[in-house]
Design a protein around this motif. Structure first.
Motif, PDB file in Angstrom:
ATOM      1  N   ILE A 222      49.765  24.448  24.481  1.00  0.00           N
ATOM      2  CA  ILE A 222      50.702  23.693  23.642  1.00  0.00           C
ATOM      3  C   ILE A 222      50.867  22.271  24.172  1.00  0.00           C
ATOM      4  CG2 ILE A 222      53.073  23.533  22.794  1.00  0.00           C
ATOM      5  CD1 ILE A 222      51.553  25.818  21.518  1.00  0.00           C
ATOM      6  N   VAL A 223      51.111  22.151  25.471  1.00  0.00           N
ATOM      7  CA  VAL A 223      51.346  20.833  26.078  1.00  0.00           C
ATOM      8  C   VAL A 223      50.108  19.949  25.970  1.00  0.00           C
ATOM      9  CG1 VAL A 223      51.863  19.615  28.233  1.00  0.00           C
ATOM     10  CG2 VAL A 223      53.134  21.679  27.640  1.00  0.00           C
ATOM     11  N   GLU A 224      48.928  20.527  26.173  1.00  0.00           N
ATOM     12  CA  GLU A 224      47.702  19.734  26.074  1.00  0.00           C
ATOM     13  C   GLU A 224      47.482  19.233  24.647  1.00  0.00           C
ATOM     14  OE1 GLU A 224      44.517  22.088  27.620  1.00  0.00           O
ATOM     15  OE2 GLU A 224      44.945  21.538  29.712  1.00  0.00           O
ATOM     16  N   TYR A 225      47.815  20.043  23.667  1.00  0.00           N
ATOM     17  CA  TYR A 225      47.689  19.628  22.266  1.00  0.00           C
ATOM     18  C   TYR A 225      48.623  18.457  21.977  1.00  0.00           C
ATOM     19  CZ  TYR A 225      47.422  20.008  17.181  1.00  0.00           C
ATOM     20  OH  TYR A 225      47.229  19.747  15.851  1.00  0.00           O
ATOM     21  N   ILE A 226      49.862  18.574  22.448  1.00  0.00           N
ATOM     22  CA  ILE A 226      50.855  17.518  22.241  1.00  0.00           C
ATOM     23  C   ILE A 226      50.422  16.232  22.945  1.00  0.00           C
ATOM     24  CG2 ILE A 226      53.201  16.802  22.884  1.00  0.00           C
ATOM     25  CD1 ILE A 226      53.124  18.647  20.460  1.00  0.00           C
ATOM     26  N   THR A 227      49.938  16.368  24.173  1.00  0.00           N
ATOM     27  CA  THR A 227      49.506  15.192  24.948  1.00  0.00           C
ATOM     28  C   THR A 227      48.324  14.508  24.287  1.00  0.00           C
ATOM     29  OG1 THR A 227      50.242  16.303  26.978  1.00  0.00           O
ATOM     30  CG2 THR A 227      48.840  14.386  27.228  1.00  0.00           C
ATOM     31  N   SER A 228      47.408  15.286  23.711  1.00  0.00           N
ATOM     32  CA  SER A 228      46.255  14.706  23.012  1.00  0.00           C
ATOM     33  C   SER A 228      46.716  13.849  21.843  1.00  0.00           C
ATOM     34  CB  SER A 228      45.323  15.820  22.513  1.00  0.00           C
ATOM     35  OG  SER A 228      44.748  16.521  23.594  1.00  0.00           O
TER      36      SER A 228
END
Length: 289
Positions: A222-228
């Motif tokens: 989830i966090v990696e998707y948001i950061t992308s």
């Protein structure tokens, strides 16, 4: 098609299994559920609520789009995750997007009493200056030790927000129940709250993302998707600024040429007027003769 649209399309087609493997769909025990999460629950299995991943993807995309626009505008997004399994994930991703983050204890008043927080940050900066300008050499060993300990304490609490000169434009939290003080402060100041919401939490925030907030794999995806999405917004901002600068430089280069053209045009007009006047005078002289 934007980055987030491509990312969502790819996730819908190929990454649904990854969400399952990461355990994003696992909620809490049925007896611990929050009834407000009912719209996001797919079913109950062996006494555990199962989150509807289709709704997770929709909410995740909504949050990503909004955060992308905030990043594109040049504003800061504060990441908050003080639970053990989320600290490293959040700190690494926040750093990659050059965003402030809190992974240690949330100090009450971090947002609502921000001027005091700024004073603490200035204190930390002044201690750093003391270490470089030779002040440490003029104080006793005991005083130096006390100041150093104070610096370490400030660093652990405020280090990641040392460059945050004003309140963030948005708050992203991993567990809205654990970070309830941070969420409450953001709501009080009308700061949009984005967060991972499990089945035991209240989804009454601006952008809830229904997902498992305990498993590290779930938090990471989830966090990696948001950061992308945030990084994509920053890239778009840079591209726009470069384009504006290029256009500005082009206008600056063209300005002397335009002035030269105008000067030549005025000179031509003047020459034409003089020639016309001369011809007119000659005609008058001919008639008089």
């Amino acid at each position: 098609m934007s980055f987030t649209e491509r990312k969502l399309l790819k996730m819908n087609k190929t990454n649904f299994e990854e969400l399952l493997d990461a355990g994003v769909h696992f909620g809490h025990l049925k007896r611990k559920w929050n009834p407000a999460m009912a719209p996001y629950i797919f079913m109950e299995r062996n006494g555990i609520h199962i989150i509807d991943l289709n709704k997770t993807l929709v909410k995740l995309d909504e949050a990503a789009r909004a955060l992308q626009q905030i990043a594109k505008s040049g504003k800061k997004i504060l990441f908050v995750a003080t639970k053990k399994q989320a600290k490293e994930i959040v700190s690494e991703n926040a750093k990659s997007a050059n965003m402030p983050y809190i992974t240690e204890r949330w100090s009450g008043g971090m947002l609502t009493n921000f001027p005091t927080v700024r004073k603490a940050i200035k204190k930390m900066i002044s201690i750093d200056k003391m270490a470089t300008d030779g002040t440490f050499e003029n104080i006793s060993k005991r005083e130096r030790l006390q100041v150093t300990r104070q610096r370490i304490k400030l660093e652990s609490v405020l280090g990641s927000i040392a460059e945050m000169n004003k309140l963030p434009a948005a708050l992203f939290v991993v567990d809205v129940l654990k970070e309830k003080i941070a969420v409450a402060e953001a709501k009080r100041l009308h700061i949009p709250v984005f967060g991972i919401v499990d089945t035991n939490s209240n989804p009454s925030i601006d952008f809830p993302i229904p997902a498992n907030d305990d498993a590290s794999k779930s938090i990471k995806i989830i966090v990696e998707y948001i950061t992308s999405a945030i990084n994509d917004g920053l890239t778009e901002r840079k591209a726009t600024r470069d384009q504006d600068k290029k256009a500005s430089d082009s206008e600056t280069t063209k300005a002397p040429v335009k002035r030269a053209r105008k000067t030549r045009a005025r000179k031509t007009d003047s020459d034409f007027e003089n020639k016309t006047e001369e011809q007119s005078d000659n005609k008058i002289e001919d008639k008089v003769e």
